[in-house]
Each structure stands twice: as C-alpha cells, then as structure tokens.
Design an enzyme around this catalytic site. Structure first.
Site, mmCIF file in Angstrom:
data_model
loop_
_atom_site.group_PDB
_atom_site.id
_atom_site.type_symbol
_atom_site.label_atom_id
_atom_site.label_comp_id
_atom_site.label_asym_id
_atom_site.label_seq_id
_atom_site.Cartn_x
_atom_site.Cartn_y
_atom_site.Cartn_z
ATOM 1 N N GLY A 237 0.806 -1.055 -0.064
ATOM 2 C CA GLY A 237 -0.048 -0.029 0.012
ATOM 3 C C GLY A 237 1.005 1.344 -0.087
ATOM 4 C CG PHE A 238 0.349 6.102 0.484
ATOM 5 C CD1 PHE A 238 1.229 6.696 -0.071
ATOM 6 C CD2 PHE A 238 -0.449 6.775 1.594
ATOM 7 C CE1 PHE A 238 1.806 7.922 0.186
ATOM 8 C CE2 PHE A 238 0.182 7.865 1.893
ATOM 9 C CZ PHE A 238 1.133 8.721 1.388
ATOM 10 C CB ILE A 239 1.440 4.081 4.828
ATOM 11 C CG1 ILE A 239 0.459 5.287 4.510
ATOM 12 C CG2 ILE A 239 2.393 4.066 6.147
ATOM 13 C CD1 ILE A 239 -0.570 5.526 5.880
ATOM 14 C CG ASP B 111 -0.587 -5.615 0.139
ATOM 15 O OD1 ASP B 111 -0.196 -4.513 0.433
ATOM 16 O OD2 ASP B 111 -1.497 -5.659 -0.491
ATOM 17 N N GLY C 8 -3.434 -2.375 -2.225
ATOM 18 C CA GLY C 8 -2.117 -1.927 -2.616
ATOM 19 C C GLY C 8 -1.791 -2.398 -4.115
ATOM 20 C CG LEU D 244 1.029 0.016 7.967
ATOM 21 C CD1 LEU D 244 1.615 -0.590 8.974
ATOM 22 C CD2 LEU D 244 1.949 0.537 6.904
ATOM 23 C CE1 TYR E 203 -10.268 1.793 8.254
ATOM 24 C CE2 TYR E 203 -10.572 4.032 8.627
ATOM 25 C CZ TYR E 203 -9.790 3.073 8.301
ATOM 26 O OH TYR E 203 -8.391 3.239 8.255
ATOM 27 C CE LYS F 132 -7.151 0.208 11.748
ATOM 28 N NZ LYS F 132 -5.996 -0.791 11.077
#
Ligand code: UDP
Length: 326
Positions: A14-16, A35, A40, A80, A153, A157
């Site tokens: 993914g991005f991060i 992943d 991603g 993540l 969401y 989390k």
C-alpha cells in the site's frame, strides 16, 4: 558489526507500507511484505522488488502459510494491512469490518506468542464525531450509530486497538498503536476517496476539483516521510519507545477543503474549476463527515523529540511532481 534487522510489514504494497519498506531497506535492513493487493499494488513496490533483502508474499495475512515463522523471525511487525478509505468502507462495509478484525486477531496472536514488537496502524477515524479542536490520545471517543456504514471503519479499527491493548496488558505483547491523520504523498491513490491525490490529479488534467459538502470541513495533511520517521522512532529501542501506548501521527496545521482546492489549483498553475457536490451524492444518503480532525502532537513530540513538519506547499508540489512523471 552487522546490525541489519528483519522487519515484517503487512499491507506493505500500500501507499504507507511501501514507503516504510523502502525506508527500512534503505537503512540496511531486511524486509518481508505480506499483501493481498486488494488496495495495494505491485507497482508501489517496483523500486524495491529486485532488492536482495526484500521478499514479497502475495497473500491475505490470515491465509499466509508461513505467517508464524515470519513473525517469529522478525525484529518488529508493522501491521498496516486493513480495508481503508471512506469510499471503500461505504461500498463494502461487511467485508471491511471482517477483514479489519480477522487479520489483526490472527497476526497479533503470533506476535503475542513470540513476544515480538507489534505496531498497529490505526486511524484518526476512531475519534469519530468529537467536536473538540484537538484530538488527544486520552480523549473519550464518539462514534456514530450502526445505521451509517461510515462509522464501521472507526469501530473496527478501535476494536483492533482494544485487542492490541488487551494483548499487552494480559500477555505483555510489546504493542505500539499509531493513529494516523491524513497521511499523504507520492503514490497515494485517489481511487479509494482520498482527497489530495484526487485534487492534484484533477488539477493536472484540467478537470474540475470536486469539493464535497460546502468545503468548510478541514483536515491537517502530513507528508509520508514525516509519518515514516515517526513510525520507526516509536518502535526503536528494547522495549520499544512507544510500548503499550497510543500516539497521534500527523500535523496540526489545518486547512479547509475548499481552501485546499484553491491552493492545489494555484500551485499547479491549473485552469481547473471547483465544483461543489452534496455529500449524499458523493457518498450515500445520510453520510456524516467529520468537520475537523486535528491531532494533539504533544505526546509524539515529548516521546520522539520531533513532530511532522513538511509544509502543505511542499506536499502538494511533491505529489504534483510524482503524478506528472507517470
Ligand atoms: N473530499 C472532497 N472531495 C474528494 C474527496 C474527499 O471534498 O474528491 C473531502 C471529504 O468529504 C472529507 C475531506 O475531503 O471532508 C477529506 O477526505 P479524505 O477521504 O481524504 O479523508 P478523511 O475524510 O478520511 O479525513
């Protein structure tokens, strides 16, 4: 002396996660990414796929056959992997809730058994509808009711956070929780709703920038490099610096979304216009937005000695530069 360590990153495509993987490899460490490429992409990993110290496993966390061995062999687990993005959560609420709970429960069990430092990437969404001007890690949380998918969401989390905390308290699993506030930068996709890549892409293509609602809602945007520095600092040391605690990661300089659109247009020299779209058209009937979300960064600063500092101007130019290169 060889000080290279092995890190496991779930959601590392993914991005991060991909920026984190690049950073750790660049610091001489070994990195394994798990992943399933649901949000991603392998493209995010293109710069590091050939790296001899990098391993990529395409799998869901809970379906990865070697998961326990990978956790046991790593210095730290960065968890993540999650369903992210308001748009995705609203479109697939049941899948997202299950995914966020199951995957965390599964990998946390292994981290617990092998007493591995475990960083859980959480989100500023957990602060819900709080109207305070700064969100502090010790605040009570105010989440909307279950008729509105958006809050699932935050809830999922938050349950991940509770699970991690319980594992720390009951079994001394060395957990650290990071609540991420609007992290942005090159490679972030606008596909799942994130505003800044959408605005910059539209501005570069001369399309209208679509502001949802009246645009007075505000956010604080944090550059990915500042986020990665904070994440890695929080797991440094034995025990990890942030052991058993929750930290906000973001910046505290705030901008309204309408002003953000104007700033993007000005900085990219675009001729795009701004179009205002009602929330119910952009998302779903009854959609509730968070009007502000601004982190209190005192704890992060006190513990790590630094807080994110990249200016919004630099951030926008950096994203425009990377999108322009594609
Ligand atoms: N937003 C917008 N236009 C877009 C995408 C998002 O006006 O094309 C708004 C969105 O309604 C929210 C803000 O920008 O008020 C930030 O949205 P994002 O999904 O990036 O982050 P979050 O809401 O999770 O902070």
């Amino acid at each position: 002396m060889n000080t290279a360590k092995t890190y496991l990153i779930t959601g590392g495509a993914g991005f991060i996660g991909s920026h984190l993987a690049e950073h750790l490899l660049g610091s001489g460490h070994r990195v394994t990414v798990i992943d399933d490429l649901s949000t991603g992409s392998e493209e995010n990993l293109s710069a590091i796929l050939p790296h001899p110290s990098f391993t990529f496993i395409r799998s869901r966390v809970s379906e990865c056959a070697e998961l326990e061995k990978l956790v046991a062999g790593s210095q730290t687990v960065f968890h993540l992997a999650a369903s992210v993005g308001v748009k995705l959560i609203i479109e697939k609420p049941l899948y997202s809730i299950r995914n966020n709970l199951q995957e965390t429960a599964c990998i946390l069990e292994h981290a617990c058994k092998h007493k591995k430092p475990f960083l859980l990437a959480s989100t500023s969404e957990v602060y819900g509808k709080s109207s305070s001007s700064y969100f502090n890690e010790a605040d009570d949380l105010r989440i909307g009711n279950p008729h509105l998918s958006r809050w699932s969401y935050a809830c999922s989390k938050l349950m991940d956070e509770f699970m991690a905390m319980a594992s720390w308290r009951e079994h001394e699993t060395p957990v650290v929780i990071a609540r991420l506030f609007n992290i942005v930068g090159p490679r972030q996709s606008g596909r799942y709703g994130m505003v800044l890549p959408r605005f910059v892409q539209a501005a570069l293509e001369g399309r209208p920038l679509t502001v949802y609602g009246d645009g007075t809602q505000s956010r604080c945007f944090c550059h990915i490099s500042d986020c990665i520095r904070a994440l890695t600092q929080l797991v440094e040391g034995e025990p990890p610096l942030g052991l058993g605690e929750v930290f906000n990661i973001g910046t505290d300089s705030e901008i309204s979304i309408a002003e953000l659109a104007r700033r993007v247009i000005a900085l990219t020299g675009s001729e795009s216009e701004i179009e205002f779209i009602p929330y119910e058209k952009a998302y779903a009937p009854g959609f509730q937005d968070m009007l502000r979300r601004r982190p209190c960064l005192k704890k992060l600063l006190a513990r790590t000695g630094s807080k994110p500092a990249t200016s919004l101007e630099q951030i926008i130019l950096d994203i425009a530069h990377s999108l322009g290169k594609r």
